[in-house]
Design an enzyme around this catalytic site. Structure first.
Site, mmCIF file in Angstrom:
data_model
loop_
_atom_site.group_PDB
_atom_site.id
_atom_site.type_symbol
_atom_site.label_atom_id
_atom_site.label_comp_id
_atom_site.label_asym_id
_atom_site.label_seq_id
_atom_site.Cartn_x
_atom_site.Cartn_y
_atom_site.Cartn_z
ATOM 1 N N CYS A 31 19.578 7.917 10.324
ATOM 2 C CA CYS A 31 20.149 7.554 11.617
ATOM 3 C C CYS A 31 21.054 6.345 11.446
ATOM 4 O O CYS A 31 20.983 5.628 10.452
ATOM 5 C CB CYS A 31 19.036 7.233 12.598
ATOM 6 S SG CYS A 31 18.049 8.684 12.935
ATOM 7 N N TYR A 172 13.558 21.003 9.740
ATOM 8 C CA TYR A 172 13.038 19.627 9.726
ATOM 9 C C TYR A 172 11.600 19.573 10.224
ATOM 10 O O TYR A 172 11.320 19.920 11.386
ATOM 11 C CB TYR A 172 13.955 18.784 10.618
ATOM 12 C CG TYR A 172 13.640 17.307 10.708
ATOM 13 C CD1 TYR A 172 13.243 16.567 9.609
ATOM 14 C CD2 TYR A 172 13.794 16.642 11.922
ATOM 15 C CE1 TYR A 172 12.996 15.204 9.710
ATOM 16 C CE2 TYR A 172 13.566 15.281 12.044
ATOM 17 C CZ TYR A 172 13.155 14.570 10.930
ATOM 18 O OH TYR A 172 12.921 13.223 11.037
ATOM 19 N N HIS A 175 8.660 13.050 9.826
ATOM 20 C CA HIS A 175 8.698 11.820 10.628
ATOM 21 C C HIS A 175 7.990 11.910 11.975
ATOM 22 O O HIS A 175 8.194 11.061 12.841
ATOM 23 C CB HIS A 175 10.158 11.376 10.844
ATOM 24 C CG HIS A 175 10.837 11.033 9.562
ATOM 25 N ND1 HIS A 175 11.950 11.694 9.109
ATOM 26 C CD2 HIS A 175 10.536 10.112 8.627
ATOM 27 C CE1 HIS A 175 12.300 11.192 7.933
ATOM 28 N NE2 HIS A 175 11.466 10.241 7.615
ATOM 29 N N ASP A 267 7.844 5.626 6.455
ATOM 30 C CA ASP A 267 8.788 6.203 5.497
ATOM 31 C C ASP A 267 9.781 5.150 5.005
ATOM 32 O O ASP A 267 10.102 5.094 3.829
ATOM 33 C CB ASP A 267 9.541 7.361 6.179
ATOM 34 C CG ASP A 267 10.215 8.264 5.167
ATOM 35 O OD1 ASP A 267 9.639 8.476 4.091
ATOM 36 O OD2 ASP A 267 11.313 8.759 5.458
#
Ligand code: ADP
Ligand code: SF4
Length: 684
Positions: A31, A172, A175, A267
């Site tokens: 991001c 995906y 997360h 992460d």
């Protein structure tokens, strides 16, 4: 120069389904706070990574539907065909330099609160929608129609991604954000149908969507799966063993496995809390389960470590977000045998604050990050000088060093003078504090670059006054003289000074960093700064045997660090260290017995008796020299903390900005000094 043959392995091409990456450098999705709002900036930023040699360059998470809207966060959108030109702009920039472009399709399930689209969120089970603002919204449990629709939505988004030119189309499950992880984890899946219960059932949707995506775009696109190896909740959620079992069930189905940890704060841990390679224990079991390439991350900046993890069979491609932000040219520098020039990530997570504050990404080490299109800045190049000029820079902190380095690169004659015995300013002091040693890289990289420049000199132990600075006869003087911590209690809560009795023993961070020891065995730290400093000083004091009480007007310790994703780690560490934490208390006064606080809600006063009051509240610019020089009519500019105190990233940026703008055509105050994306108005 050419590369050392021991790094050849890093430059082997890797096949990912129908496409081939030119080397093993893989910029994983990350991001950046730009998303659909700052597309040209974003495209230029990704293009820069490709230019710097990353074999694969991915987008951030991309919303695949208006019902997966993560507003107020600014990510990319792939809702319908009108989003294709935006996505294509980014893929084109990546392709210009021969890299593969990866598109991380994302349905965020219960973490898409849909504040913009106003759809009801959906998830594998009925639960609260999860946002960091505790929105009063729930996600409803998906029924079979929803599951069918989700597959249709994902397939359509994959086809649009292919049309936009992407080479890799992600599924995906990472997360805590990807809905397929939410199905996989028993923490968020209580279903009793064929999509819940056993691991095979919880993995069913992930398998179906991998198959759908391969079927839709697999002829020309690789299909990676990004998966979380652990949710850190024991058997209540995903653990490496169970995720390995899931991977084993689908081992050869995707074209690549991209491994990570959940949630994002786990992460992308900072250097204060995790070393380079910290994910290896979680991911090392995966490669033996599959013949497909495996990608892992862990803030790798050392080429030797990269070679090791490949040779040890931990991963096939070196995944990186932050190392590619701090140095988009990392692969090229290894390839060209310029290891010294690698600008290593310091693991501070200032880059991450862009996403949380919904503003364009910035980086402490790489001041051009996010400015590639807006300002035309390049991480490696800068325009040549316009004329011969000599510049005197006073102060060798991050602002002075970066200004000196960049002006030197432009070809000017530069002298940097500092009164201290060592270069680096605040960085030199702060990198000695517990957990912050990697921050010294800000100084080290710049000193190394400056050391190679015959036109840049650095003089230490040179305490300049306005007169001695003027005597030097430079064409321009830059005051990068920094800032000092205040000892009067002014901060975020109380803007002005509080009453501090002359008999009080007040210590500031500057005092403690200079080696002043507290009197007696205990100290109270009052934190109205809210970033890292107070908590780091608490660690320092506890480690040297002082009992610490931490007091803050905020409702948690180190409140700003929610934006660097460290807040929970910091509060946990303080608790582990036995630091008593008092929140919601503002400073009323300080006297010889200690300090008096007032509850921020009720005003009720409370006394904390102590012989040592450590005030970590705010800093004041050290600008006396600048003001003196200005008053004497000297050609002078103040930059960095001496202009307005802020984070190290701001100081580095200020140094670069001065160097970029020196000798440029003066801008009128009414002129916006950067390009910006303007919204094309719809017809009526
Ligand atoms: P910034 O973050 O803006 O770079 P720092 O506080 O890190 O600022 O660095 C400021 C540096 O300026 C310190 O190393 C300090 O020793 C130096 N300095 C301050 N005043 C003078 C002066 N009058 N002469 C020489 N050096 C100075
Ligand atoms: Fe690394 Fe800090 Fe730059 Fe992020 S901001 S890439 S953590 S140096």
């Amino acid at each position: 120069m050419t590369r050392d043959s021991r790094y050849d392995i890093l430059f082997e091409p890797i096949r990912i389904g129908p496409v081939t990456a030119r080397n093993r450098f893989y910029q994983v999705p990350h991001c950046n706070g730009m998303g659909y709002r700052d597309v040209s900036s974003l495209a230029a930023m990704r293009g820069m990574k490709a230019e710097g040699g990353w074999g694969v360059v991915c987008t951030e998470m991309v919303e695949i539907h208006h019902g997966s809207d993560v507003a107020p966060y600014v990510e990319l959108r792939n809702w319908d065909d009108r989003d294709i030109p935006t996505l294509a702009r980014i893929a084109d920039k990546i392709h210009e330099h021969g890299s593969l472009a990866g598109l991380e399709l994302c349905h965020s399930g219960f973490t898409a609160v849909n504040l913009y689209s106003r759809e009801a969120p959906m998830a594998p089970m009925a639960m609260t929608a999860s946002s960091y603002h505790f929105d009063p919204v729930h996600a409803r449990a998906m029924d079979k129609d929803d599951i069918r629709n989700l597959r249709k939505i994902h397939r359509a988004a994959a086809l649009r991604g292919k049309e936009a030119g992407y080479d890799l189309i992600y599924v995906y499950a990472g997360h805590g954000l990807g809905i397929f992880q939410q199905f996989l984890s028993r923490a968020t899946n209580d279903r009793s149908d064929e999509y819940g219960g056993t691991l095979a059932n919880r993995a069913r949707l992930l398998r179906e969507v991998i198959e759908d995506t391969k079927d839709a775009v697999g002829d020309t696109c690789g299909v990676p799966v990004r998966i979380a190896m652990s949710e850190f909740m024991g058997e209540a959620g995903l653990e490496p063993k169970e995720v390995e079992d899931a991977i084993a069930m689908m081992a050869e189905l995707p074209d690549l496995w991209d491994l990570s940890l959940a949630a994002w704060p786990k992460d992308s841990q900072t250097s204060r809390f995790a070393e380079e390679g910290f994910q290896e224990p979680y991911i090392k079991g995966v490669k033996k389960l599959t013949t497909k390439p495996v990608v892992g991350v862990g803030r790798y900046t050392s080429p030797d470590t990269m070679v090791r993890v490949i040779r040890q069979g931990i991963m096939d491609m070196i995944g990186a977000a932050r190392p590619s932000i701090a140095d988009p040219y990392l692969p090229k520098k290894i390839e060209e045998g310029r290891l010294d020039d690698i600008r290593e990530c310091i693991g501070c997570n200032i880059c991450v604050t862009g996403d949380w504050t919904k503003t364009p990404i910035r980086c402490t080490q790489n001041p051009s990050m996010g400015e590639e299109w807006r300002k035309g800045w390049h991480p490696e190049r800068i325009r040549k000088k316009e004329r011969d000029a000599q510049i005197l820079i006073i102060g060798s902190g991050p602002a002075g060093l970066e200004a000196g380095r960049a002006l030197g690169q432009r070809g000017y004659r530069v002298t940097i003078a500092d009164k201290a015995r060592e270069a680096g300013g605040r960085v030199a002091r702060e990198c000695r504090l517990p957990g912050l040693s990697a921050w010294g890289r800000v100084r080290d990289w710049r000193l190394l670059q400056i050391g190679k420049m015959p036109n840049v000199d650095l003089y230490l132990e040179s305490d300049l006054t306005a007169d001695t600075a003027l005597e030097f006869g430079a064409d321009h003087i830059v005051c990068a003289t920094g800032a000092k911590w205040r000892r009067d209690g002014a901060g975020h809560h109380q803007y002005g000074p509080v009453a501090v009795d002359a008999a009080a023993n007040v210590l500031t961070p500057d005092d403690l960093m200079a080696g002043t020891k507290p009197k007696g065995a205990e100290a109270v730290i009052f934190d109205d700064d809210h970033y890292y400093m107070a908590s780091v000083l608490a660690e320092l004091l506890v480690k040297s045997g002082t009992k610490v009480i931490y007091v803050t007007p905020a409702s948690v310790a180190a409140a700003y660090t929610a934006n660097t994703m460290e807040q929970k780690f910091i509060q946990a560490r303080l608790i582990e260290l036995g630091v008593a934490i008092h929140t919601s208390e503002a400073l009323s006064r300080v006297d010889a017995q200690g300090l008096v606080t007032a509850c921020v809600y009720s005003g009720k006063e409370r006394r904390h008796e102590t012989a040592n009051v450590v005030l970590v509240t705010s800093r004041k610019a050290d600008d006396a020299l600048y003001l003196d020089l200005k008053q004497k009519g000297a050609p002078v500019t103040a930059i960095g903390d001496a202009w307005a105190p802020a984070a190290i990233a701001h100081a580095v940026y200020a140094g670069r900005r001065f160097a970029e703008e020196f000798d440029a055509k003066p801008r009128d105050v009414l002129e916006v000094p950067f390009r910006r994306e303007m919204i094309a108005l719809a017809n009526g």
